[in-house]
Motif scaffolding. Structure first.
Motif, PDB file in Angstrom:
ATOM      1  N   GLY A 174     -38.264 -30.434  41.646  1.00 43.39           N
ATOM      2  CA  GLY A 174     -39.452 -30.771  42.077  1.00 43.39           C
ATOM      3  C   GLY A 174     -39.990 -30.051  40.888  1.00 43.39           C
ATOM      4  N   GLU A 204     -32.181 -39.387  50.319  1.00 40.99           N
ATOM      5  CA  GLU A 204     -33.096 -38.407  49.672  1.00 40.99           C
ATOM      6  C   GLU A 204     -33.120 -38.240  48.348  1.00 40.99           C
ATOM      7  OE1 GLU A 204     -33.596 -35.699  51.179  1.00 40.99           O
ATOM      8  OE2 GLU A 204     -34.279 -33.972  49.204  1.00 40.99           O
ATOM      9  N   ILE A 208     -36.812 -37.872  46.264  1.00 47.25           N
ATOM     10  CA  ILE A 208     -37.440 -36.850  45.600  1.00 47.25           C
ATOM     11  C   ILE A 208     -38.117 -37.279  43.954  1.00 47.25           C
ATOM     12  CG2 ILE A 208     -36.259 -34.304  46.127  1.00 47.25           C
ATOM     13  CD1 ILE A 208     -34.311 -35.241  44.067  1.00 47.25           C
TER      14      ILE A 208
END
Ligand code: SF4
Length: 337
Positions: A174, A204, A208
């Motif tokens: 991230g 997921e 992200i």
């Protein structure tokens, strides 16, 4: 698709249904990319690692021969790969403390020189590194940070990546994205995960904003705790590739030569992959990750070999400019995902 729909697709096993899934995935790829396929050169420049992942041949406790390539050699290999026609240089290392101890100065210098002399984008796979080092690489214009979770089931993660914090690893990706880098996320198939776990990972990876999403089948190698775990059927990996393609048509999905060598390329391309990874120049003493030596020294993992297969399938290697243009467009796209 929601989680249940993904699980239903993962369950299909009749050859007709599987072929239908692959054919839809190929159509989605064609719509997004035409017949262009990207190719990545792989430089696994240090096989030293402080960690002990249970699935990995290069885990610290495994008594194997290791190497750490000298900077001049790394640069020469990257130049050789660039001349052979790859679109990106993937610089991979285990979590080798000698680079951490010099604050990554030597790697920054290597990256600089490779970028200057090849003019190609770079992907860095250094394992988990501190935010301050991510800052340095992002500032230097490194395009990609690859950091694989391997599973998004926390319990399974703790059994695979021993003593490594799940959240820290997710944070690293991230943070790199925040700093403007593109990120690659990845999972392993055949490591005791359930179909629900795979579906969670697929969701997921989108959440992200990974611009490259890889799945690789687990390969049992000598001396690791999972040595006796059976290699999964390649079909599972191929179905995951196809589902990823249908869910995220614009992202990069690799067909890695690291699992089955060049003979595994066609099936992965048929399932909807659009990047060939783990191209390694022969006779450089470099290793692969999942299969440390397969097809490397006999020249099986080269652009030339891969391009021949692509042409037979009605596909073609992209140009370097097409890859650059793609990076510009995916950057905008993943920022809105
Ligand atoms: S997977 Fe990466 S971090 Fe884990 S032991 Fe292997 S090289 Fe080290």
């Amino acid at each position: 698709m929601n989680k249940n729909e993904i699980v239903d697709l993962l369950k299909i096993d009749s050859p007709d249904e599987v072929q239908k899934l692959f054919s839809q995935a190929r159509k989605a790829r064609e719509k997004a990319f035409g017949n262009k396929i990207f190719m990545y050169g792989f430089v696994y420049f240090s096989t030293w690692c402080r960690n002990n992942c249970n699935f990995c041949y290069y885990r610290n406790a495994n008594q194997i021969d290791r190497y750490r390539k000298a900077p001049e050699e790394i640069i020469a290999i990257a130049e050789n790969l660039a001349q052979s026609g790859v679109h990106l240089i993937d610089l991979t290392m285990g979590e080798d403390l000698s680079y951490h101890q010099d604050d990554f100065n030597s790697l920054l210098e290597i990256v600089n020189r490779i970028k200057e002399s090849t003019g190609l984008p770079v992907m860095l796979s250094p394992g988990l590194i501190e935010d301050r080092y991510i800052d340095l690489f992002a500032k230097q214009g490194v395009e990609w940070y690859a950091l694989y979770q391997e599973t998004h089931n926390r319990d399974l993660y703790s059994r695979l990546r021993l003593d490594q914090d799940y959240d820290q690893r997710m944070h690293g990706k991230g943070y790199a994205k925040e700093k403007g880098m593109l990120i690659e996320e990845g999972i392993l198939a055949g490591v005791d995960e359930s179909l629900e776990d795979i579906a969670d990972s697929i969701l997921e990876m989108g959440k992200i904003g990974a611009a490259q999403m890889r799945v690789m089948s687990f390969v049992p190698q000598k001396g690791i705790p999972m040595e006796r775990v059976e290699k999964p059927s390649p079909l599972l990996e191929e179905k995951i590739i196809a589902i990823l393609r249908l869910m995220y048509p614009e992202v990069l999905i690799p067909a890695s030569l690291d699992i089955d060598g060049i003979k595994g390329l066609e099936d992965r391309m048929n399932a909807g992959a659009n990047v060939i990874t783990s191209i390694i120049p022969p006779k450089t003493g470099l290793a692969g990750v999942a299969q440390s030596s397969m097809d490397v020294d006999d020249g099986g993992r080269t652009v030339e070999e891969a391009a021949q297969i692509l042409r037979r399938m009605g596909l073609r290697p992209a140009t370097a400019l097409e890859y650059r243009n793609y990076l510009t467009s995916i950057r905008k796209h993943t920022n809105c995902m």
